[in-house]
Design a protein around this motif. Structure first.
Motif, short mmCIF file in Angstrom:
data_model
loop_
_atom_site.label_atom_id
_atom_site.label_comp_id
_atom_site.label_asym_id
_atom_site.label_seq_id
_atom_site.Cartn_x
_atom_site.Cartn_y
_atom_site.Cartn_z
N PRO A 102 0.70 20.32 31.44
CA PRO A 102 1.14 20.22 30.04
C PRO A 102 2.35 19.30 29.89
N LEU A 103 2.49 18.76 28.70
CA LEU A 103 3.64 17.92 28.40
C LEU A 103 4.90 18.77 28.33
N PRO A 104 6.06 18.22 28.72
CA PRO A 104 7.31 18.96 28.56
C PRO A 104 7.56 19.25 27.07
N LEU A 105 8.06 20.44 26.78
CA LEU A 105 8.33 20.83 25.40
C LEU A 105 9.82 20.73 25.12
N ARG A 106 10.18 19.91 24.16
CA ARG A 106 11.57 19.74 23.73
C ARG A 106 11.76 20.55 22.44
N THR A 107 13.01 20.84 22.09
CA THR A 107 13.29 21.59 20.86
C THR A 107 14.16 20.77 19.92
N TRP A 108 13.94 20.98 18.64
CA TRP A 108 14.73 20.33 17.59
C TRP A 108 15.89 21.24 17.24
N PRO A 109 17.09 20.77 17.03
CA PRO A 109 17.62 19.42 17.13
C PRO A 109 18.23 19.10 18.51
N THR A 110 18.27 20.09 19.39
CA THR A 110 18.93 19.94 20.68
C THR A 110 18.44 18.74 21.47
N ASP A 111 17.12 18.58 21.57
CA ASP A 111 16.53 17.53 22.40
C ASP A 111 15.96 16.37 21.58
N ALA A 112 16.40 16.20 20.35
CA ALA A 112 15.82 15.17 19.49
C ALA A 112 16.00 13.77 20.07
N THR A 113 17.18 13.45 20.54
CA THR A 113 17.45 12.13 21.09
C THR A 113 16.60 11.88 22.33
N LEU A 114 16.50 12.88 23.19
CA LEU A 114 15.68 12.76 24.39
C LEU A 114 14.22 12.53 24.02
N TRP A 115 13.69 13.28 23.04
CA TRP A 115 12.31 13.12 22.63
C TRP A 115 12.07 11.72 22.07
N LEU A 116 12.97 11.23 21.22
CA LEU A 116 12.82 9.90 20.65
C LEU A 116 12.77 8.84 21.74
N ASP A 117 13.66 8.95 22.72
CA ASP A 117 13.72 7.96 23.79
C ASP A 117 12.49 7.99 24.69
N GLU A 118 12.09 9.16 25.14
CA GLU A 118 10.98 9.21 26.09
C GLU A 118 9.62 8.94 25.46
N ASN A 119 9.53 9.04 24.14
CA ASN A 119 8.26 8.76 23.46
C ASN A 119 8.26 7.43 22.72
N GLY A 120 9.33 6.68 22.83
CA GLY A 120 9.40 5.36 22.20
C GLY A 120 9.41 5.40 20.69
N ALA A 121 9.87 6.48 20.11
CA ALA A 121 9.79 6.66 18.66
C ALA A 121 10.89 5.93 17.89
N ARG A 122 11.78 5.23 18.58
CA ARG A 122 12.79 4.44 17.87
C ARG A 122 12.22 3.09 17.42
#
Length: 102
Positions: A18-38
């Motif tokens: 399974p994909l790692p599960l991040r939580t909002w807002p704690t891991d928002a920056t990490l999620w954006l970076d690792e998924n290329g969402a910027r």
């Protein structure tokens, strides 16, 4: 000479791990970076997935209880309630559409 065309078939989703599960807002920056969402295009795709709640593409979203899970190519982000979804949209919109007012 034979020219090979690229495959039009999408690969099967990753099974077993399974994909790692991040939580909002704690891991928002990490999620954006690792998924290329910027990247503007990726940000718009992530916003569209959240708006439609349908699987498909690099980004998908699904409702889980009172919250939502947004899945990207590298990890998933848990939005615990509607307030978190709104915060995510406001956080991601400038990357996809710029700082200009709508």
């Amino acid at each position: 000479m034979r020219i090979r065309a690229p495959l039009a078939v999408r690969p099967e989703p990753r099974l077993g791990r399974p994909l790692p599960l991040r939580t909002w807002p704690t891991d928002a920056t990490l999620w954006l970076d690792e998924n290329g969402a910027r990247c503007p295009r990726a940000a718009r795709h992530a916003l569209a997935a959240l708006a439609t709640l349908e699987p498909g593409g690099r980004y998908a979203a699904r409702a889980v209880g009172a919250g939502t899970i947004v899945t990207g190519p590298a990890s998933a982000l848990a939005l615990r309630d509607r307030e978190a979804e709104i915060g995510f949209v406001f956080h991601l919109t400038p990357y996809g559409y710029g700082e200009e007012a709508f």
